[in-house]
Enzyme design. Structure first.
Site, PDB file in Angstrom:
ATOM      1  N   ASP A  87      51.341 -10.634 107.285  1.00 16.14           N
ATOM      2  CA  ASP A  87      52.008  -9.953 106.176  1.00 16.14           C
ATOM      3  C   ASP A  87      53.476  -9.682 106.539  1.00 16.14           C
ATOM      4  O   ASP A  87      54.401 -10.008 105.778  1.00 16.14           O
ATOM      5  CB  ASP A  87      51.258  -8.634 105.919  1.00 16.14           C
ATOM      6  N   ASP A 124      56.209  -9.209 118.519  1.00 13.70           N
ATOM      7  CA  ASP A 124      57.594  -8.716 118.585  1.00 13.70           C
ATOM      8  C   ASP A 124      58.539  -9.866 118.913  1.00 13.70           C
ATOM      9  O   ASP A 124      59.588 -10.047 118.310  1.00 13.70           O
ATOM     10  CB  ASP A 124      57.734  -7.531 119.555  1.00 13.70           C
ATOM     11  N   TYR A 154      43.343  -4.881 108.011  1.00 11.61           N
ATOM     12  CA  TYR A 154      43.262  -4.379 106.634  1.00 11.61           C
ATOM     13  C   TYR A 154      41.827  -4.107 106.179  1.00 11.61           C
ATOM     14  O   TYR A 154      41.594  -3.748 105.028  1.00 11.61           O
ATOM     15  CB  TYR A 154      43.939  -5.359 105.661  1.00 11.61           C
ATOM     16  N   LYS A 204      49.173  -9.861 119.651  1.00  6.36           N
ATOM     17  CA  LYS A 204      49.766  -8.778 120.449  1.00  6.36           C
ATOM     18  C   LYS A 204      48.728  -8.435 121.508  1.00  6.36           C
ATOM     19  O   LYS A 204      48.240  -7.310 121.595  1.00  6.36           O
ATOM     20  CB  LYS A 204      50.087  -7.583 119.533  1.00  6.36           C
ATOM     21  N   ASP A 248      57.372 -11.739 105.197  1.00  8.25           N
ATOM     22  CA  ASP A 248      58.602 -11.193 104.602  1.00  8.25           C
ATOM     23  C   ASP A 248      59.834 -11.649 105.396  1.00  8.25           C
ATOM     24  O   ASP A 248      60.878 -11.964 104.815  1.00  8.25           O
ATOM     25  CB  ASP A 248      58.566  -9.655 104.557  1.00  8.25           C
TER      26      ASP A 248
HETATM   27 MG    MG Z   1      53.471  -8.251 102.091  1.00  4.82          MG
END
Ligand code: MG
Ligand code: NAI
Length: 357
Positions: A247, A223, A138, A190, A251
């Site tokens: 992030d 993954d 980010y 990863k 979720d």
């Molecule tokens: Mg988020």
């Protein structure tokens, strides 16, 4: 009796609705004898401000925030404004400028809450995600060349520093040692595909792990980790991951433990030179915004994280206790949890439960 000087940025979408309930809970704490008190300064920044001024916050916005003890944040996002403008105009600059390097996101399957994963019992799922919060994927580093031509070229670079990587990993291990019960840190990368940044991350993880011989460790590819979060969520204890992966994983962890409307988040400045920020994991939730339907418990739980940050542990436990009781009793729950209560009714119920002790 300590007084805390809070900045309130309610923002967009459901942000103002859930932040109002968070404030209600803080006000209830201050009414208890010996409880902390709060001075609020509201900053009306976000998409409406952008429409008026062309900016998500004023030029001196960060200076205005700097003097506060903490920031209570709602959400940003607007259906008519590109997400990179809303996020890069307010939320991400705050995280970087205030060096809020540790994004801490607990997820617990409460009694009374049904996981979409069948057969999971209350308490089975109990994890906390440590997401690197100031750099990684980010970092706003990149560029766009020859826009609109067949030669259009876009570069977006990930930034991983030893300092940033080490401190999020170390914070995850420290938290793991403090938590009772399971003692495992899972690093999610990863490194088969991202052979510079993630291989580096793995090396730092191995180095830091040596200082915590009592903690078991695991390294998963992102993954695979996403799959395991759904099929075996009970296996996770502390997860540490980069900005992007953390992030996404938060979720998944939020819905596995019942709802986005329950997941709280602290953005902590480790040196405490700058204000830390407390918010829900979720965003502006356009589909339910303005309807008094959003679950405010994520934001309310974030206020408990704020109390812990201030060292007001008794207040934090009172809020957590009231949230847990309301979920267990299921008398006043919002639609995401199968109920029909409104945002404000849930806030009122938490205040009522706080009053009962
Ligand atoms: Mg988020
Ligand atoms: P979202 O988190 O806003 O919503 C995802 C889903 O979860 C929706 O179905 C929503 O109804 C549900 N949900 C979210 N919060 C809820 C709550 N309190 N109670 C019940 N259900 C809830 O994610 P989405 O749809 O990807 O993003 C919408 C906007 O929010 C976008 O503009 C995005 O950029 C922004 N966003 C902002 C964040 C922030 O300010 N921290 C974080 C995530 C997204």
């Amino acid at each position: 009796m300590p007084e805390y000087n809070l900045a309130v940025i309610a923002g967009d979408g459901v942000g103002p609705e859930v932040v109002a309930e968070g404030r209600k809970v803080l006000d209830a704490l201050s009414q208890a004898s010996g409880g902390p008190t709060f001075r609020y300064t509201e900053y009306p920044w976000g998409s409406a401000y952008y429409r008026e001024t062309g900016r998500m916050m004023p030029e001196d916005g960060l200076e205005l925030l700097q003097g506060h003890d903490a920031i209570l944040f709602g959400a940003v996002g607007d259906p008519d404004i590109p997400d990179h403008i809303t996020l890069q105009g307010l939320l991400l600059p705050m995280r970087r400028a205030f060096d809020q390097a540790l994004n801490i996101r607990p997820c617990y399957l409460h009694p009374g809450v049904v996981s979409p994963i069948s057969g999971k019992q209350p308490g089975d799922v109990d994890m906390v995600i440590f997401r690197e919060n100031t750099e990684g994927e980010y970092a706003p580093v990149g560029g766009r060349l020859y826009e609109g031509t067949p030669d259009e070229t876009v570069i977006q670079t990930g930034v991983f520093t030893r300092r940033g990587t080490e401190r999020i990993i170390r914070a995850a291990f420290d938290n793991c040692v403090q938590r009772n019960g399971r003692l495992k840190v899972t690093s999610v990368t990863k490194s088969n595909a991202l052979a510079f940044s993630m291989v580096f991350w793995d090396e730092v993880f191995e180095d830091v792990a040596k200082d915590y011989p009592q903690v078991s460790t695991e390294s998963l590819l992102v993954d695979r980790a996403s799959m395991d979060l759904v099929r075996w969520p009970e296996d996770f204890d502390v997860i540490v991951s980069s900005n992007l992966f953390g992030d996404i994983l938060s979720d998944i962890a939020a819905v596995v433990t019942g709802s986005m409307g329950l997941a709280a988040s602290a953005n902590v400045n480790p040196g405490r030179k700058h204000p830390s920020m407390f918010e829900s994991v979720h965003g502006a939730a356009f589909d339910i915004a303005g309807k008094n339907l959003a679950n405010p418990l994520a934001t309310i739980s974030a206020t408990a994280m704020m109390m812990d940050h201030f060292g007001e542990h008794q207040s934090a436990r009172r809020i957590d206790g009231a949230v847990a009781r309301s979920l267990q009793e299921r008398k006043v729950v919002t639609g995401d949890l199968g109920g029909s209560a409104s945002t404000t009714e849930v806030g009122d119920e938490i205040v009522r439960l706080l009053g009962e002790g």
